[in-house]
Scaffold this motif. Sequence first.
Motif, PDB file in Angstrom:
ATOM      1  N   ASN A 136     -32.526   9.418 -29.243  1.00 25.07           N
ATOM      2  CA  ASN A 136     -31.248   8.997 -29.223  1.00 25.07           C
ATOM      3  C   ASN A 136     -30.067  10.083 -29.394  1.00 25.07           C
ATOM      4  N   GLU A 137     -30.670  11.119 -30.200  1.00 26.65           N
ATOM      5  CA  GLU A 137     -29.569  12.158 -30.363  1.00 26.65           C
ATOM      6  C   GLU A 137     -29.532  13.091 -28.885  1.00 26.65           C
ATOM      7  N   TRP A 138     -30.684  13.045 -27.993  1.00 22.97           N
ATOM      8  CA  TRP A 138     -30.374  13.694 -26.759  1.00 22.97           C
ATOM      9  C   TRP A 138     -30.581  13.116 -25.616  1.00 22.97           C
ATOM     10  N   LYS A 139     -31.033  11.916 -25.460  1.00 24.42           N
ATOM     11  CA  LYS A 139     -31.104  11.341 -24.142  1.00 24.42           C
ATOM     12  C   LYS A 139     -29.510  11.002 -23.798  1.00 24.42           C
ATOM     13  N   GLY A 140     -28.958  11.374 -22.845  1.00 24.77           N
ATOM     14  CA  GLY A 140     -27.810  11.022 -22.245  1.00 24.77           C
ATOM     15  C   GLY A 140     -26.575  11.416 -22.907  1.00 24.77           C
ATOM     16  N   ASN A 141     -26.826  12.366 -23.919  1.00 28.02           N
ATOM     17  CA  ASN A 141     -25.940  12.884 -24.996  1.00 28.02           C
ATOM     18  C   ASN A 141     -25.516  14.257 -24.168  1.00 28.02           C
ATOM     19  N   THR A 142     -24.637  13.967 -23.339  1.00 22.73           N
ATOM     20  CA  THR A 142     -23.897  15.511 -22.651  1.00 22.73           C
ATOM     21  C   THR A 142     -23.245  16.256 -23.651  1.00 22.73           C
ATOM     22  N   THR A 143     -22.872  15.846 -24.703  1.00 27.72           N
ATOM     23  CA  THR A 143     -22.194  16.669 -25.770  1.00 27.72           C
ATOM     24  C   THR A 143     -23.054  17.258 -26.890  1.00 27.72           C
ATOM     25  N   HIS A 144     -24.286  17.160 -26.695  1.00 34.02           N
ATOM     26  CA  HIS A 144     -25.409  17.652 -27.776  1.00 34.02           C
ATOM     27  C   HIS A 144     -24.941  19.373 -27.716  1.00 34.02           C
ATOM     28  N   THR A 145     -25.009  19.968 -28.869  1.00 34.48           N
ATOM     29  CA  THR A 145     -24.755  21.190 -29.274  1.00 34.48           C
ATOM     30  C   THR A 145     -25.475  22.084 -28.252  1.00 34.48           C
ATOM     31  N   TYR A 146     -26.775  21.830 -27.926  1.00 33.86           N
ATOM     32  CA  TYR A 146     -27.458  23.005 -27.298  1.00 33.86           C
ATOM     33  C   TYR A 146     -27.137  22.808 -25.655  1.00 33.86           C
ATOM     34  N   ARG A 147     -26.857  21.530 -25.437  1.00 32.52           N
ATOM     35  CA  ARG A 147     -26.412  21.432 -24.158  1.00 32.52           C
ATOM     36  C   ARG A 147     -25.043  22.041 -23.685  1.00 32.52           C
ATOM     37  N   VAL A 148     -24.168  22.032 -24.598  1.00 34.12           N
ATOM     38  CA  VAL A 148     -22.926  22.411 -24.444  1.00 34.12           C
ATOM     39  C   VAL A 148     -22.829  24.019 -24.570  1.00 34.12           C
ATOM     40  N   TRP A 200     -41.256  13.028 -29.491  1.00 38.00           N
ATOM     41  CA  TRP A 200     -41.044  11.628 -28.648  1.00 38.00           C
ATOM     42  C   TRP A 200     -41.021  12.031 -27.335  1.00 38.00           C
ATOM     43  N   CYS A 201     -40.812  13.377 -26.984  1.00 38.60           N
ATOM     44  CA  CYS A 201     -41.070  13.896 -25.436  1.00 38.60           C
ATOM     45  C   CYS A 201     -42.415  13.988 -25.062  1.00 38.60           C
TER      46      CYS A 201
END
Length: 125
Positions: free
Chosen positions: A74-86, A42-43
Amino acid sequence: MKSVRVNKTENFDQEVAKAVETGKPVFVLFFGTETPETSESWCPDCVIADPLVRQAIIPIKDAILIEAPVGDRNEWKGNTTHTYRVRFGVPAIPTLFKWSAAGPGEKLVEEECADKEKLAKFVGN
């Protein structure tokens, strides 16, 4: 080049550890999951970068590419708590890391993943 897909974040550590144990060069690509309608991410940046990343890594002897989809938009965009981000500080997608026993190392982010010169230098070609 061998590629290993990690579809579930809970399997990530195990798959990466197996790859790193081989002593071979390991790269991890975080990208947007493919949509059923197009079979492409989707990216849009991921769609552009994917073949270029693979072309850059293929010549690296015995390289392992870990494919780590981050989920749908929806799982990624704007989700600052996504496992890979954290856990790994993935700032945006696509992100390509060099990975070692010490964890994530150098990285290329977004349009850097589609820059042939940066990719070649990054992977050591």
